[in-house]
Design a protein around this motif. Structure first.
Motif, PDB file in Angstrom:
ATOM      1  N   LEU A   1       0.841  -1.195   0.000  1.00  0.00           N
ATOM      2  CA  LEU A   1       0.000   0.000   0.000  1.00  0.00           C
ATOM      3  C   LEU A   1       0.875   1.245   0.000  1.00  0.00           C
ATOM      4  O   LEU A   1       1.743   1.415   0.866  1.00  0.00           O
ATOM      5  N   ALA A   2       0.631   2.105  -0.968  1.00  0.00           N
ATOM      6  CA  ALA A   2       1.328   3.393  -1.038  1.00  0.00           C
ATOM      7  C   ALA A   2       0.421   4.456  -0.425  1.00  0.00           C
ATOM      8  O   ALA A   2      -0.727   4.610  -0.838  1.00  0.00           O
ATOM      9  N   ILE A   3       0.922   5.177   0.548  1.00  0.00           N
ATOM     10  CA  ILE A   3       0.132   6.167   1.262  1.00  0.00           C
ATOM     11  C   ILE A   3       0.511   7.562   0.767  1.00  0.00           C
ATOM     12  O   ILE A   3       1.665   7.977   0.856  1.00  0.00           O
ATOM     13  N   ALA A   4      -0.481   8.259   0.241  1.00  0.00           N
ATOM     14  CA  ALA A   4      -0.225   9.609  -0.266  1.00  0.00           C
ATOM     15  C   ALA A   4      -0.151  10.606   0.882  1.00  0.00           C
ATOM     16  O   ALA A   4      -0.762  10.415   1.937  1.00  0.00           O
ATOM     17  N   GLY A   5       0.579  11.684   0.659  1.00  0.00           N
ATOM     18  CA  GLY A   5       0.534  12.796   1.589  1.00  0.00           C
ATOM     19  C   GLY A   5      -0.690  13.655   1.325  1.00  0.00           C
ATOM     20  O   GLY A   5      -1.388  13.483   0.323  1.00  0.00           O
ATOM     21  N   LEU A   6      -0.952  14.570   2.208  1.00  0.00           N
ATOM     22  CA  LEU A   6      -2.076  15.496   2.038  1.00  0.00           C
ATOM     23  C   LEU A   6      -1.654  16.746   1.272  1.00  0.00           C
ATOM     24  O   LEU A   6      -2.387  17.237   0.415  1.00  0.00           O
ATOM     25  N   ASN A   7      -0.475  17.243   1.578  1.00  0.00           N
ATOM     26  CA  ASN A   7      -0.034  18.538   1.074  1.00  0.00           C
ATOM     27  C   ASN A   7       0.840  18.396  -0.175  1.00  0.00           C
ATOM     28  O   ASN A   7       1.333  17.300  -0.471  1.00  0.00           O
ATOM     29  N   PRO A   8       1.051  19.488  -0.918  1.00  0.00           N
ATOM     30  CA  PRO A   8       1.976  19.424  -2.051  1.00  0.00           C
ATOM     31  C   PRO A   8       3.348  18.917  -1.605  1.00  0.00           C
ATOM     32  O   PRO A   8       3.846  19.287  -0.531  1.00  0.00           O
ATOM     33  N   HIS A   9       3.945  18.052  -2.422  1.00  0.00           N
ATOM     34  CA  HIS A   9       5.253  17.473  -2.117  1.00  0.00           C
ATOM     35  C   HIS A   9       5.282  16.797  -0.748  1.00  0.00           C
ATOM     36  O   HIS A   9       6.316  16.778  -0.077  1.00  0.00           O
ATOM     37  N   ALA A  10       4.120  16.235  -0.346  1.00  0.00           N
ATOM     38  CA  ALA A  10       4.005  15.548   0.952  1.00  0.00           C
ATOM     39  C   ALA A  10       4.498  16.436   2.094  1.00  0.00           C
ATOM     40  O   ALA A  10       5.121  15.971   3.059  1.00  0.00           O
ATOM     41  N   GLY A  11       4.196  17.731   1.972  1.00  0.00           N
ATOM     42  CA  GLY A  11       4.532  18.670   3.042  1.00  0.00           C
ATOM     43  C   GLY A  11       5.925  19.227   2.980  1.00  0.00           C
ATOM     44  O   GLY A  11       6.227  20.224   3.647  1.00  0.00           O
ATOM     45  N   GLU A  12       6.810  18.602   2.215  1.00  0.00           N
ATOM     46  CA  GLU A  12       8.202  19.041   2.084  1.00  0.00           C
ATOM     47  C   GLU A  12       8.838  19.343   3.441  1.00  0.00           C
ATOM     48  O   GLU A  12       9.331  20.445   3.707  1.00  0.00           O
ATOM     49  N   GLY A  13       8.803  18.316   4.306  1.00  0.00           N
ATOM     50  CA  GLY A  13       9.458  18.435   5.607  1.00  0.00           C
ATOM     51  C   GLY A  13       8.831  19.455   6.533  1.00  0.00           C
ATOM     52  O   GLY A  13       9.509  19.973   7.432  1.00  0.00           O
TER      53      GLY A  13
ATOM     54  N   ARG B   1       4.921  -0.316  -8.220  1.00  0.00           N
ATOM     55  CA  ARG B   1       5.490  -0.572  -6.892  1.00  0.00           C
ATOM     56  C   ARG B   1       4.446  -0.772  -5.799  1.00  0.00           C
ATOM     57  O   ARG B   1       4.810  -0.966  -4.641  1.00  0.00           O
ATOM     58  N   TYR B   2       3.160  -0.710  -6.139  1.00  0.00           N
ATOM     59  CA  TYR B   2       2.142  -0.908  -5.099  1.00  0.00           C
ATOM     60  C   TYR B   2       0.903  -1.569  -5.685  1.00  0.00           C
ATOM     61  O   TYR B   2       0.692  -1.594  -6.900  1.00  0.00           O
ATOM     62  N   ASP B   3       0.079  -2.137  -4.782  1.00  0.00           N
ATOM     63  CA  ASP B   3      -1.171  -2.802  -5.177  1.00  0.00           C
ATOM     64  C   ASP B   3      -2.372  -1.884  -5.033  1.00  0.00           C
ATOM     65  O   ASP B   3      -3.398  -2.117  -5.670  1.00  0.00           O
ATOM     66  N   ALA B   4      -2.274  -0.891  -4.181  1.00  0.00           N
ATOM     67  CA  ALA B   4      -3.329   0.113  -4.037  1.00  0.00           C
ATOM     68  C   ALA B   4      -2.718   1.361  -3.429  1.00  0.00           C
ATOM     69  O   ALA B   4      -1.747   1.289  -2.667  1.00  0.00           O
ATOM     70  N   ALA B   5      -3.297   2.498  -3.782  1.00  0.00           N
ATOM     71  CA  ALA B   5      -2.868   3.777  -3.217  1.00  0.00           C
ATOM     72  C   ALA B   5      -3.936   4.286  -2.263  1.00  0.00           C
ATOM     73  O   ALA B   5      -5.116   4.355  -2.629  1.00  0.00           O
ATOM     74  N   ILE B   6      -3.533   4.641  -1.068  1.00  0.00           N
ATOM     75  CA  ILE B   6      -4.428   5.253  -0.088  1.00  0.00           C
ATOM     76  C   ILE B   6      -4.283   6.764  -0.215  1.00  0.00           C
ATOM     77  O   ILE B   6      -3.199   7.321   0.018  1.00  0.00           O
ATOM     78  N   CYS B   7      -5.358   7.413  -0.617  1.00  0.00           N
ATOM     79  CA  CYS B   7      -5.336   8.858  -0.833  1.00  0.00           C
ATOM     80  C   CYS B   7      -6.037   9.573   0.318  1.00  0.00           C
ATOM     81  O   CYS B   7      -6.807   8.965   1.066  1.00  0.00           O
ATOM     82  N   MET B   8      -5.812  10.868   0.427  1.00  0.00           N
ATOM     83  CA  MET B   8      -6.334  11.589   1.573  1.00  0.00           C
ATOM     84  C   MET B   8      -7.687  12.240   1.317  1.00  0.00           C
ATOM     85  O   MET B   8      -8.427  12.509   2.260  1.00  0.00           O
ATOM     86  N   TYR B   9      -8.027  12.485   0.048  1.00  0.00           N
ATOM     87  CA  TYR B   9      -9.308  13.124  -0.233  1.00  0.00           C
ATOM     88  C   TYR B   9      -9.813  12.677  -1.602  1.00  0.00           C
ATOM     89  O   TYR B   9      -9.094  12.049  -2.395  1.00  0.00           O
ATOM     90  N   HIS B  10     -11.058  13.015  -1.875  1.00  0.00           N
ATOM     91  CA  HIS B  10     -11.805  12.507  -3.026  1.00  0.00           C
ATOM     92  C   HIS B  10     -11.063  12.669  -4.355  1.00  0.00           C
ATOM     93  O   HIS B  10     -10.757  11.691  -5.057  1.00  0.00           O
ATOM     94  N   ASP B  11     -10.755  13.897  -4.736  1.00  0.00           N
ATOM     95  CA  ASP B  11     -10.193  14.123  -6.064  1.00  0.00           C
ATOM     96  C   ASP B  11      -8.772  13.606  -6.192  1.00  0.00           C
ATOM     97  O   ASP B  11      -8.334  13.260  -7.302  1.00  0.00           O
ATOM     98  N   GLN B  12      -8.048  13.535  -5.094  1.00  0.00           N
ATOM     99  CA  GLN B  12      -6.692  12.984  -5.147  1.00  0.00           C
ATOM    100  C   GLN B  12      -6.731  11.538  -5.633  1.00  0.00           C
ATOM    101  O   GLN B  12      -5.809  11.073  -6.303  1.00  0.00           O
ATOM    102  N   ALA B  13      -7.805  10.830  -5.300  1.00  0.00           N
ATOM    103  CA  ALA B  13      -7.967   9.438  -5.720  1.00  0.00           C
ATOM    104  C   ALA B  13      -8.679   9.316  -7.056  1.00  0.00           C
ATOM    105  O   ALA B  13      -8.294   8.528  -7.924  1.00  0.00           O
ATOM    106  N   LEU B  14      -9.735  10.113  -7.252  1.00  0.00           N
ATOM    107  CA  LEU B  14     -10.594   9.887  -8.414  1.00  0.00           C
ATOM    108  C   LEU B  14     -10.069  10.484  -9.715  1.00  0.00           C
ATOM    109  O   LEU B  14     -10.379   9.974 -10.800  1.00  0.00           O
ATOM    110  N   ILE B  15      -9.279  11.533  -9.638  1.00  0.00           N
ATOM    111  CA  ILE B  15      -8.725  12.077 -10.884  1.00  0.00           C
ATOM    112  C   ILE B  15      -7.835  11.046 -11.586  1.00  0.00           C
ATOM    113  O   ILE B  15      -8.008  10.797 -12.788  1.00  0.00           O
ATOM    114  N   PRO B  16      -6.884  10.405 -10.900  1.00  0.00           N
ATOM    115  CA  PRO B  16      -6.051   9.422 -11.624  1.00  0.00           C
ATOM    116  C   PRO B  16      -6.830   8.208 -12.108  1.00  0.00           C
ATOM    117  O   PRO B  16      -6.596   7.739 -13.220  1.00  0.00           O
TER     118      PRO B  16
END
Length: 330
Positions: free
Chosen positions: A201-213, A255-270
């Motif tokens: 499982l690949a876990i997406a960040g919420l923010n651009p560039h996964a928050g960039e630290g 590299r993954y079997d499913a992506a866990i996204c944080m919000y609706h469009d982050q998942a549904l657009i791709p």
């Protein structure tokens, strides 16, 4: 361990004034008997759609009836079908058909449930439907508190952690228990219903560039990262938090079997970009298998004979594959 052929898939048509009846008829024509399924609905809603109807008295009869016509286990509706014009008279029958189909699956007479699109306002106006949507009603029927929505296509599976809420409400809604439950339910479903022994499982960040630290937000550091580490310690194969803008190209998807996204469009657009006509909505966490086409009632084209059954066919095929995978683990 031997694997038996699952019982036929039960298909509910949803709102009869939508495209559900048309795509059911078209799916039967294209599948040519290679996938046993039957419609639980009113035969009169399927008349005039260019396919023979094969009435059945029990789900098991669909295995042979499928070669002679579209198998239909009758469920009476009070009003005729008027494409594009939902009738309040049919609202209770739509709801009852869903409940009856779930009962067939729970009793093992059907191997899985595929649902046609409903129209929530018609159900609310005609029958006082008290659930936010189809999925919540199915969770109620299945006796579970939390389910997860997965959108799946040939090349990608995505899970939105938060769904139908405004974007500015996402950070507050994104809690540790919600994210942990979403990941755990997805992991379990990929094992039991997709036959993947160790899901990646690949876990997406919420923010651009996964928050960039922390430069663009702290959710990755304070919430998402700690959840990943906790669940990795439990044995789950997780990676992330990943920057969402680099998560969905072909090499990343390998590299993954499913992506866990944080919000609706982050998942549904791709998923809609890669599989607009073949996307399948899968409800994870139910005690039975449920898939549905990734579209609505399409009242604007209902009755015109142009509705594409591809997503419904994909939903039926995925339901059958999941039923086989679940059977193999028993």
């Amino acid at each position: 361990m031997s694997v038996t052929q699952p019982a036929p898939i039960v298909l509910t048509l949803g709102e009869p004034a939508g495209i559900g009846p048309e795509i059911a008829a078209a799916a039967w024509s294209r599948l040519s008997g290679r996938l046993p399924f039957f419609v639980l609905g009113d035969p009169k809603h399927l008349e005039g759609l260019g396919v023979p109807i094969a009435p059945i008295h029990a789900a098991a009869e669909a295995d042979t009836a499928i070669f002679h016509g579209l198998p239909v286990l009758p469920h009476a509706f009070p009003a005729a079908r008027e494409p594009g014009r939902p009738s309040a008279e049919n609202a209770s029958a739509v709801i009852d058909a869903i409940a009856r189909a779930v009962d067939l699956v729970m009793r093992g007479e059907a191997g899985a449930l595929t649902t046609g699109p409903i129209h929530k306002k018609a159900l609310q106006d005609g029958a006082g439907f008290r659930f936010p949507g189809h999925t919540e009603y199915l969770a109620h029927l299945g006796g579970v508190d939390r389910v997860v929505m997965m959108l799946a296509g040939p090349d990608l599976r995505v899970v939105p952690t938060t769904i139908h809420i405004a974007l500015h409400d996402v950070p507050a809604a994104l809690t540790r228990p919600l994210l942990m439950d979403t990941i755990r339910i997805t992991d379990a479903a990929l094992r039991h219903d997709f036959g993947i022994e160790t899901p990646r499982l690949a876990i997406a960040g919420l923010n651009p560039h996964a928050g960039e630290g922390g430069a663009m937000g702290m959710e990755e550091i304070e919430l998402i990262g700690p959840v990943i580490e906790t669940l990795k310690a439990e044995g789950l194969a997780l990676s992330g938090p990943h920057s969402a803008d680099t998560l969905f190209h072909a090499k990343a998807r390998a590299r993954y079997d499913a992506a866990i996204c944080m919000y609706h469009d982050q998942a549904l657009i791709p998923i809609k970009t890669l599989a607009f006509d073949q996307g399948v909505n899968v409800t994870l966490g139910l005690p039975f298998i449920r898939t549905s086409p990734d579209h609505g009632t399409a009242f604007d084209i209902a009755g015109q004979g142009i509705a594409d059954p591809a997503s419904l066919i994909a939903a039926l095929e995925m339901a059958a594959e999941m039923a086989i995978a679940r059977s193999a683990r028993r």
